[in-house]
Structure formats: structure tokens, C-alpha cells
Design a protein around this motif. Sequence first.
Motif, short mmCIF file in Angstrom:
data_model
loop_
_atom_site.label_atom_id
_atom_site.label_comp_id
_atom_site.label_asym_id
_atom_site.label_seq_id
_atom_site.Cartn_x
_atom_site.Cartn_y
_atom_site.Cartn_z
N ILE A 1 0.86 -1.17 0.00
CA ILE A 1 0.00 0.00 0.00
C ILE A 1 0.90 1.22 0.00
O ILE A 1 1.76 1.36 0.88
N LEU A 2 0.76 2.05 -1.02
CA LEU A 2 1.58 3.25 -1.15
C LEU A 2 0.70 4.49 -1.12
O LEU A 2 -0.39 4.49 -1.68
N ASP A 3 1.20 5.53 -0.48
CA ASP A 3 0.54 6.84 -0.51
C ASP A 3 1.30 7.69 -1.52
O ASP A 3 2.53 7.63 -1.57
N ILE A 4 0.60 8.45 -2.32
CA ILE A 4 1.29 9.29 -3.30
C ILE A 4 2.19 10.29 -2.59
O ILE A 4 3.31 10.53 -3.02
N MET A 5 1.71 10.85 -1.46
CA MET A 5 2.49 11.87 -0.77
C MET A 5 3.24 11.28 0.43
O MET A 5 2.89 11.51 1.58
N MET A 6 4.29 10.53 0.12
CA MET A 6 5.14 9.95 1.17
C MET A 6 6.39 10.81 1.30
O MET A 6 6.79 11.47 0.34
N PRO A 7 7.04 10.79 2.47
CA PRO A 7 8.29 11.54 2.62
C PRO A 7 9.41 10.85 1.83
O PRO A 7 9.36 9.66 1.58
N GLN A 8 10.40 11.59 1.42
CA GLN A 8 11.60 11.13 0.70
C GLN A 8 11.31 10.69 -0.72
O GLN A 8 11.91 11.17 -1.65
N MET A 9 10.40 9.73 -0.93
CA MET A 9 10.07 9.28 -2.28
C MET A 9 8.55 9.21 -2.39
O MET A 9 7.90 8.59 -1.55
N ASN A 10 7.99 9.83 -3.42
CA ASN A 10 6.53 9.78 -3.54
C ASN A 10 6.07 8.40 -4.03
O ASN A 10 6.86 7.60 -4.52
N TYR A 49 -6.49 1.90 -6.83
CA TYR A 49 -6.31 3.27 -6.34
C TYR A 49 -7.50 3.59 -5.45
O TYR A 49 -8.65 3.45 -5.86
N LEU A 50 -7.22 3.99 -4.22
CA LEU A 50 -8.26 4.31 -3.26
C LEU A 50 -8.02 5.71 -2.72
O LEU A 50 -6.91 6.05 -2.33
N THR A 51 -9.08 6.54 -2.73
CA THR A 51 -8.92 7.92 -2.27
C THR A 51 -9.39 8.06 -0.82
O THR A 51 -10.28 7.36 -0.36
N LYS A 52 -8.70 8.99 -0.12
CA LYS A 52 -9.06 9.32 1.26
C LYS A 52 -10.20 10.31 1.24
O LYS A 52 -10.26 11.13 0.34
N PRO A 53 -11.04 10.33 2.20
CA PRO A 53 -11.21 9.34 3.26
C PRO A 53 -11.82 8.04 2.70
O PRO A 53 -12.49 8.05 1.68
N PHE A 54 -11.56 6.95 3.38
CA PHE A 54 -12.09 5.66 2.93
C PHE A 54 -12.50 4.85 4.14
O PHE A 54 -12.08 5.12 5.27
N ASN A 55 -13.30 3.85 3.91
CA ASN A 55 -13.72 2.94 4.96
C ASN A 55 -12.62 1.89 5.11
O ASN A 55 -12.25 1.24 4.12
N PRO A 56 -12.07 1.70 6.31
CA PRO A 56 -11.00 0.71 6.50
C PRO A 56 -11.40 -0.70 6.03
O PRO A 56 -10.56 -1.45 5.54
N LEU A 57 -12.66 -1.04 6.14
CA LEU A 57 -13.12 -2.35 5.68
C LEU A 57 -13.00 -2.46 4.15
O LEU A 57 -12.73 -3.54 3.63
N GLU A 58 -13.20 -1.35 3.45
CA GLU A 58 -13.03 -1.36 1.99
C GLU A 58 -11.56 -1.61 1.64
O GLU A 58 -11.26 -2.39 0.74
N LEU A 59 -10.65 -0.97 2.37
CA LEU A 59 -9.22 -1.19 2.12
C LEU A 59 -8.86 -2.66 2.36
O LEU A 59 -8.17 -3.26 1.55
N ILE A 60 -9.35 -3.24 3.44
CA ILE A 60 -9.08 -4.64 3.73
C ILE A 60 -9.63 -5.53 2.61
O ILE A 60 -8.95 -6.47 2.15
N ALA A 61 -10.83 -5.23 2.14
CA ALA A 61 -11.42 -6.02 1.06
C ALA A 61 -10.59 -5.91 -0.22
O ALA A 61 -10.37 -6.90 -0.92
N LYS A 64 -7.35 -7.98 0.23
CA LYS A 64 -7.65 -9.40 0.08
C LYS A 64 -7.89 -9.77 -1.39
O LYS A 64 -7.44 -10.82 -1.86
N SER A 65 -8.57 -8.90 -2.09
CA SER A 65 -8.83 -9.13 -3.52
C SER A 65 -7.53 -9.19 -4.31
O SER A 65 -7.34 -10.08 -5.15
N GLN A 66 -6.63 -8.26 -4.05
CA GLN A 66 -5.34 -8.24 -4.75
C GLN A 66 -4.50 -9.47 -4.42
O GLN A 66 -3.85 -10.04 -5.30
N ILE A 67 -4.51 -9.87 -3.17
CA ILE A 67 -3.74 -11.06 -2.77
C ILE A 67 -4.31 -12.30 -3.43
O ILE A 67 -3.56 -13.15 -3.93
N ARG A 68 -5.64 -12.42 -3.47
CA ARG A 68 -6.28 -13.56 -4.16
C ARG A 68 -5.86 -13.62 -5.63
O ARG A 68 -5.47 -14.67 -6.13
N ARG A 69 -5.93 -12.48 -6.30
CA ARG A 69 -5.57 -12.41 -7.73
C ARG A 69 -4.09 -12.74 -7.91
O ARG A 69 -3.72 -13.48 -8.81
#
Length: 176
Positions: A1-10, A49-61, A64-69
Motif C-alpha cells: 500500500i503506497l501513498d502518493i504523498m510519502m516523505p523522501q520518495m513519492n 487506487y483508493l482515495t481518502k477518506p475511505f472505509n477501512p473495511l473497503e481497504l481490507i477487502a 484481500k482481492s489483490q492477494i487472491r488475484r
Amino acid sequence: ILDIMMPQMNGIDAAFKIREEKNMPIIMLSAKSEDMDKISGLTAGADDYLTKPFNPLELIARVKSQIRRYKKYNERAERDIIQIGDLEINRSTRLVFVRGQEIRLTPKEFDILELLVRHKGTVMSVGKIYEAVWQEDAFKSDNTVMVHITKIREKIEDNPKKPIYIKTIWGVGYRI
């Protein structure tokens, strides 16, 4: 999981870096919700790609979907890779590596090695090897198999005179 606005490297640069070497799921997480931001993230290699704010359950889903794939996609690739000590054979790409170094084999050399690997532990007679690889009767084989085995050993063995992978079973044939 990456955030576009991370310190040092985006997150965009991080996704490009990851994609240079790895094939793993990447989910981009960001407060940037413009279409071009999403397109940039997905173009950089993000799978989702998921935008903030988001439901934590959606992120978990989504995780899990990406790991399954990822597991389903890589399941076949893992079956195609056979590891014996420092020797790695990829049956789908027909690549061979010893201690991470690619070894170039001719098509017939690969076919012989792959045949022996598929029958690991079993002694394969010269005749069986010839018939399986050349699809011809073994009486035409002369020293063809022996010459190919010698060439394979020169490429994959540290000391071809004392092989650790392809063993000669005198009077019978060869075995991995």
C-alpha cells in the motif's frame, strides 16, 4: 500500500521502482482524487487506487482481492519452476539458473534437463531420453545423448568431472 504523498520518495516513484524488480500487488492510497492523479498512479504500476477518506473495511477487502488475484496468477508460474539445490529450471520460460546466474542451453539440452528433472530420482536410459527428446527410435542415437549430457554438465556443474546434478548410472543411464 503506497501513498502518493510519502516523505523522501513519492508513491508514483516508489511504484515505478517496485515494478522494475517485483510483480506484487500495489494499492495506491491518496488524498488526491482527480482523474489525472488516479491515472498517474495506475500508469506507474498500481493495481488499484483508493482515495481518502475511505472505509477501512473497503481497504481490507481490496487488499484481500489483490492477494487472491496475485496468488491465482502466480500459482501456475510456481509450479513451472523446479528447484534442485542451486539449480532452478523454469519450464514455462525455458530458462535455467545456477546460483541466480542464467545458463544458456540449446533447445535439446533444455529438453534433456527438463526430462531428467521431471523424473527426478529415476534412472532414465539413454534410449528413453533419446526417444522422449528426439521423438525417434533409439537405435539412431549413437552417442548423441552422451554428448548432450556432457555439454549440459559443462554449463551447469562446477566440476563436470564430478557432477552433483546429473549422475551417470553406469550401464543404465542418467539420473538427477
